[in-house]
Design a protein around this motif. Structure first.
Motif, PDB file in Angstrom:
ATOM      1  N   ALA A   1       2.262  11.955 -13.489  1.00  0.00           N
ATOM      2  CA  ALA A   1       2.172  10.503 -13.333  1.00  0.00           C
ATOM      3  C   ALA A   1       1.905  10.089 -11.891  1.00  0.00           C
ATOM      4  CB  ALA A   1       3.465   9.852 -13.832  1.00  0.00           C
ATOM      5  N   GLY A   2       1.765  11.063 -11.002  1.00  0.00           N
ATOM      6  CA  GLY A   2       1.525  10.740  -9.598  1.00  0.00           C
ATOM      7  C   GLY A   2       2.751  10.183  -8.891  1.00  0.00           C
ATOM      8  N   ILE A   3       3.929  10.584  -9.352  1.00  0.00           N
ATOM      9  CA  ILE A   3       5.202  10.095  -8.804  1.00  0.00           C
ATOM     10  C   ILE A   3       5.819  11.167  -7.902  1.00  0.00           C
ATOM     11  CG2 ILE A   3       7.566   9.422  -9.358  1.00  0.00           C
ATOM     12  CD1 ILE A   3       5.592   7.264 -10.082  1.00  0.00           C
ATOM     13  N   ASP A   4       6.203  10.773  -6.700  1.00  0.00           N
ATOM     14  CA  ASP A   4       6.984  11.652  -5.832  1.00  0.00           C
ATOM     15  C   ASP A   4       8.457  11.294  -6.031  1.00  0.00           C
ATOM     16  OD1 ASP A   4       8.219  13.128  -3.890  1.00  0.00           O
ATOM     17  OD2 ASP A   4       7.285  12.108  -2.189  1.00  0.00           O
ATOM     18  N   PRO A   5       9.227  12.144  -6.702  1.00  0.00           N
ATOM     19  CA  PRO A   5      10.628  11.784  -6.984  1.00  0.00           C
ATOM     20  C   PRO A   5      11.452  11.538  -5.727  1.00  0.00           C
ATOM     21  CG  PRO A   5      10.210  14.097  -7.507  1.00  0.00           C
ATOM     22  CD  PRO A   5       8.878  13.474  -7.251  1.00  0.00           C
ATOM     23  N   LYS A   6      11.082  12.174  -4.621  1.00  0.00           N
ATOM     24  CA  LYS A   6      11.825  11.978  -3.382  1.00  0.00           C
ATOM     25  C   LYS A   6      11.675  10.552  -2.847  1.00  0.00           C
ATOM     26  CE  LYS A   6      11.646  16.829  -1.925  1.00  0.00           C
ATOM     27  NZ  LYS A   6      11.254  17.784  -0.845  1.00  0.00           N
ATOM     28  N   PHE A   7      10.585   9.885  -3.191  1.00  0.00           N
ATOM     29  CA  PHE A   7      10.364   8.511  -2.759  1.00  0.00           C
ATOM     30  C   PHE A   7      11.475   7.605  -3.259  1.00  0.00           C
ATOM     31  CE2 PHE A   7       8.628   4.256  -3.574  1.00  0.00           C
ATOM     32  CZ  PHE A   7       8.141   3.915  -2.321  1.00  0.00           C
ATOM     33  N   PHE A   8      11.982   7.888  -4.452  1.00  0.00           N
ATOM     34  CA  PHE A   8      13.051   7.080  -5.029  1.00  0.00           C
ATOM     35  C   PHE A   8      14.437   7.645  -4.718  1.00  0.00           C
ATOM     36  CE2 PHE A   8       9.393   6.315  -7.889  1.00  0.00           C
ATOM     37  CZ  PHE A   8       9.255   4.953  -7.671  1.00  0.00           C
ATOM     38  N   ALA A   9      14.599   8.961  -4.810  1.00  0.00           N
ATOM     39  CA  ALA A   9      15.938   9.551  -4.695  1.00  0.00           C
ATOM     40  C   ALA A   9      16.350   9.836  -3.256  1.00  0.00           C
ATOM     41  CB  ALA A   9      16.007  10.832  -5.522  1.00  0.00           C
ATOM     42  N   GLU A  10      15.408  10.276  -2.421  1.00  0.00           N
ATOM     43  CA  GLU A  10      15.783  10.818  -1.108  1.00  0.00           C
ATOM     44  C   GLU A  10      15.275   9.982   0.056  1.00  0.00           C
ATOM     45  OE1 GLU A  10      14.962  15.030  -0.808  1.00  0.00           O
ATOM     46  OE2 GLU A  10      15.220  15.268  -2.985  1.00  0.00           O
ATOM     47  N   ARG A  11      14.881   8.754  -0.197  1.00  0.00           N
ATOM     48  CA  ARG A  11      14.392   7.885   0.871  1.00  0.00           C
ATOM     49  C   ARG A  11      15.415   6.803   1.167  1.00  0.00           C
ATOM     50  NH1 ARG A  11      11.327   2.937   1.085  1.00  0.00           N
ATOM     51  NH2 ARG A  11      11.450   2.818  -1.193  1.00  0.00           N
TER      52      ARG A  11
ATOM     53  N   GLU B   1       0.808  -1.214   0.000  1.00  0.00           N
ATOM     54  CA  GLU B   1       0.000   0.000   0.000  1.00  0.00           C
ATOM     55  C   GLU B   1       0.845   1.270   0.000  1.00  0.00           C
ATOM     56  OE1 GLU B   1      -2.837   0.004   3.135  1.00  0.00           O
ATOM     57  OE2 GLU B   1      -3.926  -1.762   2.399  1.00  0.00           O
ATOM     58  N   ASP B   2       2.061   1.186   0.547  1.00  0.00           N
ATOM     59  CA  ASP B   2       2.914   2.378   0.612  1.00  0.00           C
ATOM     60  C   ASP B   2       3.718   2.601  -0.664  1.00  0.00           C
ATOM     61  OD1 ASP B   2       4.746   0.345   0.775  1.00  0.00           O
ATOM     62  OD2 ASP B   2       5.637   0.975   2.673  1.00  0.00           O
ATOM     63  N   GLY B   3       3.474   1.797  -1.708  1.00  0.00           N
ATOM     64  CA  GLY B   3       4.167   1.981  -2.980  1.00  0.00           C
ATOM     65  C   GLY B   3       5.434   1.177  -3.134  1.00  0.00           C
ATOM     66  N   THR B   4       5.874   0.527  -2.053  1.00  0.00           N
ATOM     67  CA  THR B   4       7.036  -0.352  -2.168  1.00  0.00           C
ATOM     68  C   THR B   4       6.621  -1.666  -2.812  1.00  0.00           C
ATOM     69  OG1 THR B   4       6.680  -1.220   0.052  1.00  0.00           O
ATOM     70  CG2 THR B   4       8.141   0.691  -0.162  1.00  0.00           C
ATOM     71  N   ILE B   5       7.599  -2.454  -3.222  1.00  0.00           N
ATOM     72  CA  ILE B   5       7.319  -3.706  -3.915  1.00  0.00           C
ATOM     73  C   ILE B   5       7.182  -4.832  -2.899  1.00  0.00           C
ATOM     74  CG2 ILE B   5       8.223  -5.399  -5.561  1.00  0.00           C
ATOM     75  CD1 ILE B   5       9.651  -3.065  -6.963  1.00  0.00           C
ATOM     76  N   LYS B   6       6.116  -5.603  -3.056  1.00  0.00           N
ATOM     77  CA  LYS B   6       5.904  -6.765  -2.197  1.00  0.00           C
ATOM     78  C   LYS B   6       6.570  -7.997  -2.776  1.00  0.00           C
ATOM     79  CE  LYS B   6       2.272  -9.421   0.148  1.00  0.00           C
ATOM     80  NZ  LYS B   6       0.806  -9.542   0.390  1.00  0.00           N
ATOM     81  N   ALA B   7       6.443  -8.185  -4.103  1.00  0.00           N
ATOM     82  CA  ALA B   7       7.017  -9.388  -4.717  1.00  0.00           C
ATOM     83  C   ALA B   7       7.002  -9.269  -6.228  1.00  0.00           C
ATOM     84  CB  ALA B   7       6.233 -10.630  -4.296  1.00  0.00           C
ATOM     85  N   TYR B   8       7.925 -10.007  -6.859  1.00  0.00           N
ATOM     86  CA  TYR B   8       7.873 -10.289  -8.300  1.00  0.00           C
ATOM     87  C   TYR B   8       7.315 -11.698  -8.460  1.00  0.00           C
ATOM     88  CZ  TYR B   8      10.589  -6.239  -9.824  1.00  0.00           C
ATOM     89  OH  TYR B   8      11.003  -4.974 -10.110  1.00  0.00           O
ATOM     90  N   GLN B   9       6.329 -11.844  -9.327  1.00  0.00           N
ATOM     91  CA  GLN B   9       5.677 -13.133  -9.482  1.00  0.00           C
ATOM     92  C   GLN B   9       5.720 -13.572 -10.944  1.00  0.00           C
ATOM     93  OE1 GLN B   9       4.208 -15.005  -6.856  1.00  0.00           O
ATOM     94  NE2 GLN B   9       4.372 -16.569  -8.442  1.00  0.00           N
ATOM     95  N   PRO B  10       6.535 -14.610 -11.282  1.00  0.00           N
ATOM     96  CA  PRO B  10       6.502 -15.134 -12.651  1.00  0.00           C
ATOM     97  C   PRO B  10       5.094 -15.623 -12.984  1.00  0.00           C
ATOM     98  CG  PRO B  10       8.380 -16.012 -11.425  1.00  0.00           C
ATOM     99  CD  PRO B  10       7.497 -15.335 -10.431  1.00  0.00           C
ATOM    100  N   ILE B  11       4.636 -15.402 -14.214  1.00  0.00           N
ATOM    101  CA  ILE B  11       3.273 -15.777 -14.579  1.00  0.00           C
ATOM    102  C   ILE B  11       3.174 -17.232 -15.019  1.00  0.00           C
ATOM    103  CG2 ILE B  11       2.749 -13.398 -15.243  1.00  0.00           C
ATOM    104  CD1 ILE B  11       2.897 -14.285 -18.176  1.00  0.00           C
TER     105      ILE B  11
END
Length: 620
Positions: A550-560, A217-227
């Motif tokens: 795009a609804g992207i907060d650049p700080k989420f990726f760069a400054e976290r 829910e916080d935008g982080t990745i939970k998992a990669y799932q092969p199909i």
């Protein structure tokens, strides 16, 4: 000149450098397309001058073209003046050799050398008339494949590519093309089945459409799932195991116009033994594999015979760590002196720069010397595991000055983890000591003065480094540190240059981003973003608008700062270096403890599991 049935001579007269777009150079490879089973358009998403200076492109161009039934052609990003004319006259993006539109090729490959080229990929696809999203391209469009260093986190551009080649491509891309041809010939080809076969039968290929990304829910990745259960849970990079026998071109395409590197480039070895904790290349190019001095000398002679270039550059991440460097320079000097061919080395490690090495590389051409201390204080150099000290730098500069050099360039970085203002001021103090070292040289020419240039880049936390979990300083903090350093440089013989913090901020977002960034890249493309690595075209406000749209907060990726147990966007890739090793190195960084280089002690990075007869790994 005819492109897609149109004479474009009038167009070429209206652009800045028509030599970028005409092809026909000596050494280009032209084949009968009727005899080909697969045609490649190898696209470099920057100008001709930069792309034609890229050794990787030359290697892969030759590796594919040595196959009798594969034809690989070149394509570069048109400068905006040419793009304007192409749109005005309905000229699609074309390959230089045949001048056919690249949308008519079987496979279109993009090399992603740096994150700021992402916008140019979309720019080129648009000029080619190829739908940008992979999900919107049917069977009538080429396979779009990406490769290069930036694909170690391909997620920001995953929606635009059918497949990525992870790692070294000399052998992998030929295998990829052979599988394509085989399925075409036996009637089993369709794009979906081909991509599935690539992902399940070949090593080192990442097909994004075969993985679902599940988010928290916080935008982080939970998992990669092969199909599908046959799709690997993680994609392992490809390496060339016997580097001494790997493909290397014996001829080169000779540009009509001046390029960035008009010289012979010899790739001496791949990988790095040093372990600088900020350096992605040091980690992802492991294990270390060398070529013999005899092989390199033969390759140099062959290329000199076919090109006539008067300079040979020995390239590697740390050239002074090549175990046969004295033997190689001896072999080269046996014929380069006579033919007035100079030898050049990339940025030198100060702890390995010697009088003997200086004598070997300065016999023909005089030029400046470049070193990369990276940090201004010993504490911070230890934290980043640079494993050099002030005495090493001053000794190396003294050697250069004793040979008559008066120009030295020093690379530093600001914003490194654990950095303080004392470390920033230390850059100015250390550089002043280099100036003083010049004046302490009793053999210097009277009336001559040194020129010490310092170039300071902004730290960008990169995937697969011990600092991948760390945050980047805010843009305001980076700019404050740049001003602080400028304030403390008082010697007129020191020239200070610095990187644009705004550019570094966008680069950090793209380097650490996930698939959600694709919408931001689309928005940036629609806003006209292109050539973002060029100062005259970079527009920070336009990027902020694209992120916002795009609804992207650049700080989420760069400054976290990322928790060490969080799933990372690039965890889908196995680059060979163990996560536990990276975590150990990060812990040591915060304690300012160093790790010896590989030749002194094995740190257990895990790269030896990749094979390749690593020069230094135990159990090789």
């Amino acid at each position: 000149m005819i492109v897609n049935g149109k004479n474009i001579d009038g167009v070429l007269k209206k652009v800045l450098k028509p030599g970028r777009y005409i092809g026909g150079e000596f050494g280009q490879i032209v084949k009968n397309k009727e005899d080909m089973k697969a045609r490649w358009a190898f696209c470099f998403p920057d100008t001709y001058e930069i792309g034609m200076s890229n050794l990787g492109m030359r290697i892969l161009y030759g590796a594919l073209n040595k196959e009798a039934d594969i034809w690989c052609e070149r394509c570069f990003a048109p400068w905006p003046d040419m793009a304007e004319q192409m749109k005005k006259h309905d000229i699609p993006l074309y390959a230089l050799e045949s001048r056919d539109p690249i949308r008519n090729f079987d496979i279109v490959g993009f090399t992603l050398q740096y994150e700021l080229c992402f916008s140019n990929v979309l720019y080129m696809m648009d000029l080619a008339g190829i739908p940008l999203k992979a999900s919107e391209r049917g069977e009538d469009y080429p396979i779009i494949i990406g490769g290069g260093p930036a694909t170690y986190n391909a997620e920001p551009v995953a929606d635009f590519f059918d497949v990525f080649s992870i790692g070294e491509g000399e052998e992998a891309l030929v295998e990829f093309t052979r599988l394509y041809m085989e399925m075409k010939e036996n009637g089993t080809y369709n794009k979906k089945d081909f991509l599935f076969a690539v992902a399940t039968k070949l090593k080192g290929f990442y097909v994004p459409s075969l993985y679902d990304v599940i988010y928290n829910e916080d935008g982080t990745i939970k998992a990669y799932q092969p199909i599908h259960p046959d799709v690997p849970k993680q994609v392992t990079k490809r390496i060339i195991e016997d580097f001494d026998k790997s493909y290397f071109p014996d001829k080169m395409v000779m540009p009509f116009i001046e390029t960035v590197h008009d010289r012979i480039m010899l790739e001496v070895f791949r990988g790095c033994i040093r372990g600088c904790r900020f350096c992605q290349a040091c980690m992802v190019y492991r294990p270390v594999r060398e070529k013999t001095s005899e092989t390199l000398n033969a390759q140099a002679q062959c290329l000199h015979q076919h090109t006539g270039y008067d300079e040979i550059s020995l390239t590697a991440l740390s050239i002074s760590d090549y175990t046969e460097l004295p033997d190689l320079t001896d072999l080269l000097l046996k014929w380069t002196d006579e033919k007035r061919v100079s030898l050049s080395l990339p940025s030198q490690r100060v702890d390995a720069f010697t009088k003997e090495l200086m004598e070997r590389v300065s016999s023909v051409r005089q030029s400046g010397i470049t070193f990369a201390p990276e940090a201004g204080t010993q504490r911070l150099r230890d934290a980043i595991n640079k494993n050099v000290d002030e005495e090493d730098l001053l000794r190396a500069c003294g050697v250069a000055f004793s040979f008559g050099k008066d120009s030295v360039k020093l690379y530093f970085m600001s914003g490194l983890p654990t950095e303080t203002d004392e470390d920033i001021i230390g850059i100015a103090e250390l550089t002043k000591k280099v100036v003083d070292k010049y004046y302490a040289n009793p053999e210097r020419k009277k009336g001559k003065h040194p020129q010490v240039t310092i170039s300071v880049s902004c730290f960008i936390p990169k995937p697969f480094t011990p600092f991948q979990w760390d945050k980047q300083d805010s843009m305001e903090e980076l700019q404050r540190k740049q001003a602080l350093l400028k304030e403390h440089i008082t010697d007129r013989h020191i020239r200070y240059t610095w990187h644009n913090a705004k550019v570094s901020h966008v680069e950090a977002v793209l380097a650490k981003g996930n698939r959600k960034l694709s919408e931001a890249l689309l928005a940036a493309h629609k806003a006209g973003r292109m050539f973002d690595a060029w100062d005259e075209y970079f527009d920070y406000d336009a990027w902020l608008s694209a992120f916002s749209e795009a609804g992207i907060d650049p700080k989420f990726f760069a400054e976290r700062e990322i928790p060490e147990d969080e799933v990372l966007p690039w965890d889908i890739i196995d680059c060979g270096v163990d996560r536990r090793f990276l975590l150990r190195e990060r812990k040591k960084a915060y304690e300012s403890n160093t790790t010896p280089c590989c030749k002194d002690a094995c740190a257990g990075c895990g790269a030896n599991k990749m094979g390749g007869n690593c020069t230094w790994c135990p159990g090789k």
